[in-house]
Design a protein around this motif. Sequence first.
Motif, PDB file in Angstrom:
ATOM      1  N   ALA A   1      38.529  62.468  49.323  1.00  0.00           N
ATOM      2  CA  ALA A   1      38.178  62.711  50.702  1.00  0.00           C
ATOM      3  C   ALA A   1      38.648  63.984  51.479  1.00  0.00           C
ATOM      4  CB  ALA A   1      38.404  61.510  51.599  1.00  0.00           C
ATOM      5  N   PRO A   2      37.587  64.655  52.149  1.00  0.00           N
ATOM      6  CA  PRO A   2      37.923  65.747  52.772  1.00  0.00           C
ATOM      7  C   PRO A   2      39.222  65.722  53.683  1.00  0.00           C
ATOM      8  CG  PRO A   2      35.917  65.016  53.643  1.00  0.00           C
ATOM      9  CD  PRO A   2      36.203  64.283  52.745  1.00  0.00           C
ATOM     10  N   THR A   3      39.686  66.836  54.110  1.00  0.00           N
ATOM     11  CA  THR A   3      40.959  66.754  54.994  1.00  0.00           C
ATOM     12  C   THR A   3      40.523  67.675  56.232  1.00  0.00           C
ATOM     13  OG1 THR A   3      41.748  68.985  53.764  1.00  0.00           O
ATOM     14  CG2 THR A   3      42.569  66.398  53.074  1.00  0.00           C
ATOM     15  N   TYR A   4      41.269  67.306  57.350  1.00  0.00           N
ATOM     16  CA  TYR A   4      40.971  68.246  58.666  1.00  0.00           C
ATOM     17  C   TYR A   4      42.342  68.369  59.169  1.00  0.00           C
ATOM     18  CZ  TYR A   4      40.969  63.633  60.759  1.00  0.00           C
ATOM     19  OH  TYR A   4      41.270  62.299  61.132  1.00  0.00           O
TER      20      TYR A   4
ATOM     21  N   PRO B   1      41.868  60.651  68.920  1.00  0.00           N
ATOM     22  CA  PRO B   1      41.692  62.047  68.376  1.00  0.00           C
ATOM     23  C   PRO B   1      39.983  62.444  68.518  1.00  0.00           C
ATOM     24  CG  PRO B   1      43.021  61.171  66.769  1.00  0.00           C
ATOM     25  CD  PRO B   1      42.526  60.004  67.691  1.00  0.00           C
ATOM     26  N   LEU B   2      39.918  63.632  69.106  1.00  0.00           N
ATOM     27  CA  LEU B   2      38.589  64.110  69.450  1.00  0.00           C
ATOM     28  C   LEU B   2      38.205  65.164  68.452  1.00  0.00           C
ATOM     29  CD1 LEU B   2      38.597  63.770  73.208  1.00  0.00           C
ATOM     30  CD2 LEU B   2      37.423  61.933  71.725  1.00  0.00           C
ATOM     31  N   ALA B   3      36.975  65.252  68.038  1.00  0.00           N
ATOM     32  CA  ALA B   3      36.517  66.396  67.252  1.00  0.00           C
ATOM     33  C   ALA B   3      36.133  67.598  67.888  1.00  0.00           C
ATOM     34  CB  ALA B   3      35.438  66.060  66.232  1.00  0.00           C
ATOM     35  N   VAL B   4      36.557  68.773  67.698  1.00  0.00           N
ATOM     36  CA  VAL B   4      36.112  69.831  68.569  1.00  0.00           C
ATOM     37  C   VAL B   4      35.461  70.739  67.618  1.00  0.00           C
ATOM     38  CG1 VAL B   4      38.009  69.951  70.306  1.00  0.00           C
ATOM     39  CG2 VAL B   4      38.321  70.994  68.149  1.00  0.00           C
ATOM     40  N   PRO B   5      34.281  71.105  68.048  1.00  0.00           N
ATOM     41  CA  PRO B   5      33.265  71.834  67.196  1.00  0.00           C
ATOM     42  C   PRO B   5      33.470  73.460  67.266  1.00  0.00           C
ATOM     43  CG  PRO B   5      32.145  71.162  69.223  1.00  0.00           C
ATOM     44  CD  PRO B   5      33.510  70.623  69.051  1.00  0.00           C
ATOM     45  N   ASP B   6      34.389  74.076  68.049  1.00  0.00           N
ATOM     46  CA  ASP B   6      34.385  75.454  68.212  1.00  0.00           C
ATOM     47  C   ASP B   6      34.358  76.246  67.191  1.00  0.00           C
ATOM     48  OD1 ASP B   6      34.753  75.536  71.428  1.00  0.00           O
ATOM     49  OD2 ASP B   6      35.860  73.922  70.625  1.00  0.00           O
ATOM     50  N   ALA B   7      33.982  77.164  67.095  1.00  0.00           N
ATOM     51  CA  ALA B   7      33.784  78.054  65.671  1.00  0.00           C
ATOM     52  C   ALA B   7      35.251  79.093  65.707  1.00  0.00           C
ATOM     53  CB  ALA B   7      32.885  79.089  65.791  1.00  0.00           C
ATOM     54  N   GLY B   8      35.676  79.269  64.476  1.00  0.00           N
ATOM     55  CA  GLY B   8      37.074  80.142  64.407  1.00  0.00           C
ATOM     56  C   GLY B   8      38.233  79.231  64.419  1.00  0.00           C
ATOM     57  N   LEU B   9      38.143  77.747  64.464  1.00  0.00           N
ATOM     58  CA  LEU B   9      39.121  76.676  64.381  1.00  0.00           C
ATOM     59  C   LEU B   9      39.331  76.677  62.697  1.00  0.00           C
ATOM     60  CD1 LEU B   9      38.854  74.619  67.223  1.00  0.00           C
ATOM     61  CD2 LEU B   9      40.184  76.396  67.287  1.00  0.00           C
ATOM     62  N   ALA B  10      40.540  76.196  62.281  1.00  0.00           N
ATOM     63  CA  ALA B  10      40.687  76.111  60.841  1.00  0.00           C
ATOM     64  C   ALA B  10      39.842  74.792  60.523  1.00  0.00           C
ATOM     65  CB  ALA B  10      42.302  76.118  60.527  1.00  0.00           C
ATOM     66  N   ARG B  11      39.161  75.180  59.155  1.00  0.00           N
ATOM     67  CA  ARG B  11      38.244  73.703  58.789  1.00  0.00           C
ATOM     68  C   ARG B  11      38.635  73.936  57.119  1.00  0.00           C
ATOM     69  NH1 ARG B  11      32.590  73.419  61.563  1.00  0.00           N
ATOM     70  NH2 ARG B  11      33.239  73.562  63.672  1.00  0.00           N
ATOM     71  N   PRO B  12      39.901  73.018  56.780  1.00  0.00           N
ATOM     72  CA  PRO B  12      40.296  73.315  55.200  1.00  0.00           C
ATOM     73  C   PRO B  12      39.048  72.855  54.255  1.00  0.00           C
ATOM     74  CG  PRO B  12      41.822  72.059  56.586  1.00  0.00           C
ATOM     75  CD  PRO B  12      40.726  72.327  57.376  1.00  0.00           C
ATOM     76  N   ASP B  13      38.325  71.646  54.638  1.00  0.00           N
ATOM     77  CA  ASP B  13      37.105  71.316  53.796  1.00  0.00           C
ATOM     78  C   ASP B  13      35.875  71.317  54.448  1.00  0.00           C
ATOM     79  OD1 ASP B  13      38.803  70.633  51.637  1.00  0.00           O
ATOM     80  OD2 ASP B  13      39.285  68.767  52.308  1.00  0.00           O
ATOM     81  N   ASN B  14      35.793  72.363  55.380  1.00  0.00           N
ATOM     82  CA  ASN B  14      34.742  72.391  56.349  1.00  0.00           C
ATOM     83  C   ASN B  14      34.364  71.208  57.144  1.00  0.00           C
ATOM     84  OD1 ASN B  14      32.370  73.911  57.072  1.00  0.00           O
ATOM     85  ND2 ASN B  14      30.973  73.084  55.890  1.00  0.00           N
ATOM     86  N   VAL B  15      35.532  70.410  57.647  1.00  0.00           N
ATOM     87  CA  VAL B  15      35.653  69.558  58.631  1.00  0.00           C
ATOM     88  C   VAL B  15      36.039  70.065  59.763  1.00  0.00           C
ATOM     89  CG1 VAL B  15      36.320  67.267  58.957  1.00  0.00           C
ATOM     90  CG2 VAL B  15      35.628  67.862  56.708  1.00  0.00           C
ATOM     91  N   PRO B  16      35.384  69.677  60.743  1.00  0.00           N
ATOM     92  CA  PRO B  16      35.950  70.231  62.202  1.00  0.00           C
ATOM     93  C   PRO B  16      37.436  69.691  62.603  1.00  0.00           C
ATOM     94  CG  PRO B  16      34.324  68.918  62.623  1.00  0.00           C
ATOM     95  CD  PRO B  16      34.248  69.157  61.194  1.00  0.00           C
ATOM     96  N   PRO B  17      38.383  70.417  63.034  1.00  0.00           N
ATOM     97  CA  PRO B  17      39.666  69.832  63.491  1.00  0.00           C
ATOM     98  C   PRO B  17      39.443  68.647  64.761  1.00  0.00           C
ATOM     99  CG  PRO B  17      39.494  71.892  64.162  1.00  0.00           C
ATOM    100  CD  PRO B  17      38.182  71.824  63.556  1.00  0.00           C
ATOM    101  N   ARG B  18      40.551  68.028  64.970  1.00  0.00           N
ATOM    102  CA  ARG B  18      40.466  66.984  65.885  1.00  0.00           C
ATOM    103  C   ARG B  18      41.716  67.236  66.537  1.00  0.00           C
ATOM    104  NH1 ARG B  18      38.406  61.386  63.192  1.00  0.00           N
ATOM    105  NH2 ARG B  18      36.651  62.395  62.002  1.00  0.00           N
ATOM    106  N   VAL B  19      41.575  67.030  68.131  1.00  0.00           N
ATOM    107  CA  VAL B  19      42.773  67.128  69.052  1.00  0.00           C
ATOM    108  C   VAL B  19      43.247  65.924  69.856  1.00  0.00           C
ATOM    109  CG1 VAL B  19      42.200  69.697  69.004  1.00  0.00           C
ATOM    110  CG2 VAL B  19      41.304  68.259  70.595  1.00  0.00           C
ATOM    111  N   VAL B  20      44.139  65.868  70.360  1.00  0.00           N
ATOM    112  CA  VAL B  20      44.533  65.078  71.303  1.00  0.00           C
ATOM    113  C   VAL B  20      45.000  65.657  72.595  1.00  0.00           C
ATOM    114  CG1 VAL B  20      45.100  63.133  69.693  1.00  0.00           C
ATOM    115  CG2 VAL B  20      47.198  64.795  70.553  1.00  0.00           C
ATOM    116  N   LEU B  21      44.944  65.165  73.803  1.00  0.00           N
ATOM    117  CA  LEU B  21      45.226  65.918  74.952  1.00  0.00           C
ATOM    118  C   LEU B  21      46.533  65.027  75.413  1.00  0.00           C
ATOM    119  CD1 LEU B  21      41.720  66.369  76.794  1.00  0.00           C
ATOM    120  CD2 LEU B  21      42.937  67.989  75.475  1.00  0.00           C
TER     121      LEU B  21
END
Length: 950
Positions: A247-250, A128-148
Motif C-alpha cells: 500500500a502507498p505511504t503518506y 487526520p485531514l488530507a491537504v492537497p496543497d502543492a509543494g508538500l511531500a508526497r512519497p507515493d504521490n499521496v497527499p499528506p494529512r494533518v491534525v490541528l
Amino acid sequence: MRPHRRTPLGTRVPAPWVRTRLRVAPGVAVGLALLVAVTAFLAAVCPRVVDRAEDAGLRRAVADAEARRTTVQVAAPQLNPGFSPERREAALRPGTLRRQYAAVLGEVRRPLAADRAQSSYGVRTATPLAVPDAGLARPDNVPPRVVLAAQNDLAGHARPRSGRLPRATGTVTATTRAVEAAVTTETAEHLRIEVGSVIHVPGADRAPLAVRVTGILAPRQPEGAYWEAQPLLRSPSLVRDGNSPAAPTYWLGALLLPPQAAPAMLGTSGNPVRYWQVAPDTTRTPAHALPELRSAVATLESGPGHGRIRDAVDPDAVTETDLDTVLDDYEDLRSRIAPLVSVAALGTGAVALVVLLMAGGLAADRRRAELGLLRARGASLPGLAGRLLAETAVVAVPAGALGLAAALWAVPHGRSAYAVAAAGTVTLLACLALPVRAAARHRTAHLHTGREDVVSARPSRRRTVAELTLLVLAAGAVEALRRRGTSEGAGTRGDALVSLAPVLVAVIAALVLVRLHPLPLRLLTRATDRLRGAVVSLALARTSRTSVSAVLPLLALLTALTTAAFGGSVTAGIGAARDHAALLTTGADARVESTSGLRAGAAERVRGVPGVEEVTTAALTLEAKPHDGPESVPLAAVSPDAYARLADRVHLGAFPARTLTAATTTPDGSARPDGSSGSGGSARPGRSSGSGGSAGSGATPLPALASSAVAHRYGTAPFPVRLADGAHVTVRIALVRESTPAVTGTEFLVVDRSGLPSAATRPTTLLVTGSDLDATALRRAAGGSPGVTVRAQERAAYAHSPLQTGAEHLYTAAVAAGAGYALLALLLALVRAAPERVALLARLRTMGLTRAQGRRLLILESLPQALLAAAGGTLTGWAAVRLLSPGIDLTTLALAAPGAAGVGHLRTDPVSLLLPALAVLLLTVAVAAVQAWVTGRRGSVRELRVGERT
C-alpha cells in the motif's frame, strides 16, 4: 586550698564499678565500642541502601516508559451539535479549559504528584485531514494529512528556529476562514513546509480553513511529557494507506495553532476533542508507598476521582493511562529481586549477630574467675548482671548512636525508622550478651570448676536437642529453597527462614566440626608422641586442653566464611550470565552487520582498527526455506577454518572445521574433503545445476551445523533448501550445537560458503575479536551505515535498573563483611587467649625455651583451630553453593533488560571461597608471631610476679 578530709576508721568507701572497670581494661572497652559502632553502622545503612535503590528503580521505571504510557490523559469529545455555536466555541476556549485543568489537577492525590511543567491541556482534531496543497511531500504521490492542535504554553516549551509564534487576531469562531500556525523542525523538514506556507485544511460544509505557517519551532525538551505524550505534535510519521505491505505511504503531521484559535477546528471535519494531560512526578515518591501510588492512579482512572473529573469536565470524559501497568511491571521486578536481597541482608546480619554473641561469651569466659569470686562472696545474680549491663551499656550505647549517626549521614535517603530499629537491636544485643552469658554460667556460686577440655568434654542433652532442632530447621530451609526458590511467586517478599538457608548450613557445619574437633587432635597427639622435642607435643596438648567455650569462634568463622563464599558466588553468577548473554547477542567481541550486505573491502578495513585482532566474515540470510516450504530458517555461509577458530575462542558452539568443510565429488563418485576438483570437473557440492531448479540427485549434500530445534525438525537426511535468490542447495545436518556465533536465536543452519552460489556468499556480518573496541571506529571503517554491537557495551546495558546495581553492591558488601567478621572473630579469640600464652611463654623461658621455639609453639598451638576453620569454611561455602544453586535464579538480577537471552545460576567463585580462608591462616600465623616477639622483648619477672593479671 580545700582542706583535706580524713575518712573515719571503719567507713567503707565504695569504688565506682563502671569507672573502675573502664580504667582497668580500656582496650577491651575500645574494642567493644568499635565492634558495636561498625555493626550498628552496617545494620542501619542496609535498609536505607535498599530504600534508595528501590526509589531510584521506581524513578527509572517511570522515566524509561514512554510518556504516552505514564501520562494520565483525560479526553472529552466536542459538545453535541445541538448546543448553540457560542456554547460549543466557549467549551474550546483557553479560559474554560484552564478551569477544567485545575479541577483535574485537584483530583491528583498523594503520593501521586503532577509534574506541572510537563502537564498540558488543549484541543486537537481526532481525524487526520488530507491537504492537497502543492509543494508538500508526497512519497507515493499521496497527499499528506494533518491534525490541528492548540496546546497551552507553546511559547514555554519551544523556541522559534525561524519566523515567530502564531497569534490569533480578534475572536476566532467556527466560521473563521484563516488562522496562523507553527510546525516543529522535524515536521517542516519531512513535509517540506516553510515559513509563509499556506495549508488549506478541508472544511465541513464550508470553504477550506487557510492555515498560514508563521514559524518553525524547536522543542526545548523534546523528550519531556509535553511533547512525548502526543509525539505527533513534535515528529511526523510515515503512514501506510492500508494494511497491505504494498500500500502507498503518506506523511502525517501536526499544525500547532494558538489556544485562542481552537474554535476554528469546529469548522473542519476533523472532529475536535478536548484533552487534559497530567504527567506524573515520581522524584519524591518512595517505593514503599507503591500500594498507595497504585491506588491513587486507580482512583483517577476508574474510581471516585474519575467521577469527580467527569462532573467538572464533561459527563462523557474518558481517563486513560498505562501508569498502573508500568508500576505493576516495576513491582514484579522488585518482588523477584527482593528475596535475593533478603538472602544477603539476613546472612550478613546473622554473621554480625554471631560475632556479637561470641564477643560477649569470650568476655564472660575471660572474667570467669572474677565473677565466680564475686558470687562466692555474696553477690546476687541480678545485682551482678545489672552491673555488667551498666558496664557494657556505657560503652555500647554511645558507640551504637555513633554508628547510627554515621549511617544517616552516609545515606541521607530512606526511612529512618528501620535504621534506628536496626541500630538499636545491635546495641541491645551488645549490651545483653555479657550479662546474660555470665548469669547463665554463674547461676550457682562456685569458686572452682572441673576442666572443660575440648577433647574430654561431652555435650549435654540440652545441647544435643538444640543442635538437632537447628539441623531440622536447616534441612527444611534448604529443601524449601531448592523446591520453590527464593520466592513462591510474584508479589511475595521471600521467607525469612528460606533466606537464612546459607547461614543455617554454616551453623550445622560448625556444630559438626565442634563435635569432630577432638578426633583429629587425638590422632595428631598420638602421631607426635614419638617425635623429638617438646614443642609440637606441647602445642597439641595446649590445643587439646582449650576450654569448650574457646571453640565458639568456629561458629562465627564458618558462618562468616560461608556468607562471603555465597555472596561471591552470586556476584560471579551475575557476571557469568551477563557475559554469556552478551556473547549470544554479538557472537564475538563486536558484531558489524548489514542486511543488504557490507561494502567491498569492509573486512580488511575493520582489521586495521586499533584493538582488532581477528575478523571472521559470514553471509547471513533469514529467508532460507527448507524443502521450499513456508517456514524460514536463518542460514549463515562461513569459511569453516576461520569460523571454527572463532567458535573455539569465544566458547560458543565449538566444532572441528573438517566436519563442516564441503567435499567435492570425484569422477568415481567419491568425495574429497579438501574441496579440490578431480579431472572430471564435477559441479560444486550441494549446488543444483541451475538457479531456481531443484537439487540434483548427483550433487553431494553440503554438511551443515544446525541448532537442536532445526535438527529435530529436519533430521539428518539430506534435504533441499531454497535460498533468498531462488537458488537451491542440498544440505545434510552433520553437527548439532545449541548456539553459534553468527546467528542469534535458537534456530540456524551454518554451511561452508564454498558450496553456495556467489550471490549467496556476499558478506553481511563481521564477527570481530579484540579488546577496547570502539563502535564508532568500526562503523566508520566498515563504511555505510551498518549496525555495530560491542560486547562490552551490550553487557553493561544489562545492568539496567538501580534495583540490580543496588543488589549487586549489597552482595559485594556481604562478601567484604563476611571476610571482615571472620577476621574479627579470629582476632577476638586470639586476644582472649593472649594473656595465658604470654604467661606460658614466660614460664617456659625460665626452663630454657628459646625465642624460636616459643614462636613455633604459639604458631602450632593456633594453627589447628585456624586450619579447621579455614578448611571447614571453604568446604561449607562450596557445599552451600552446590546445595542451594537449584533454588537460586539470578536471571532477573543479571538480565532484567528487556529481550536479554540467557539464564543466571550460582557459580563458585574461587576468590571469595579461598581468599578469606587464606587470610584467616595468615592472620593466625602473624598474630602468633607478634605475640612471641613481644613476649621475647619483655622480662620474665614481670609476667611471673605474684598478682599477675591473666
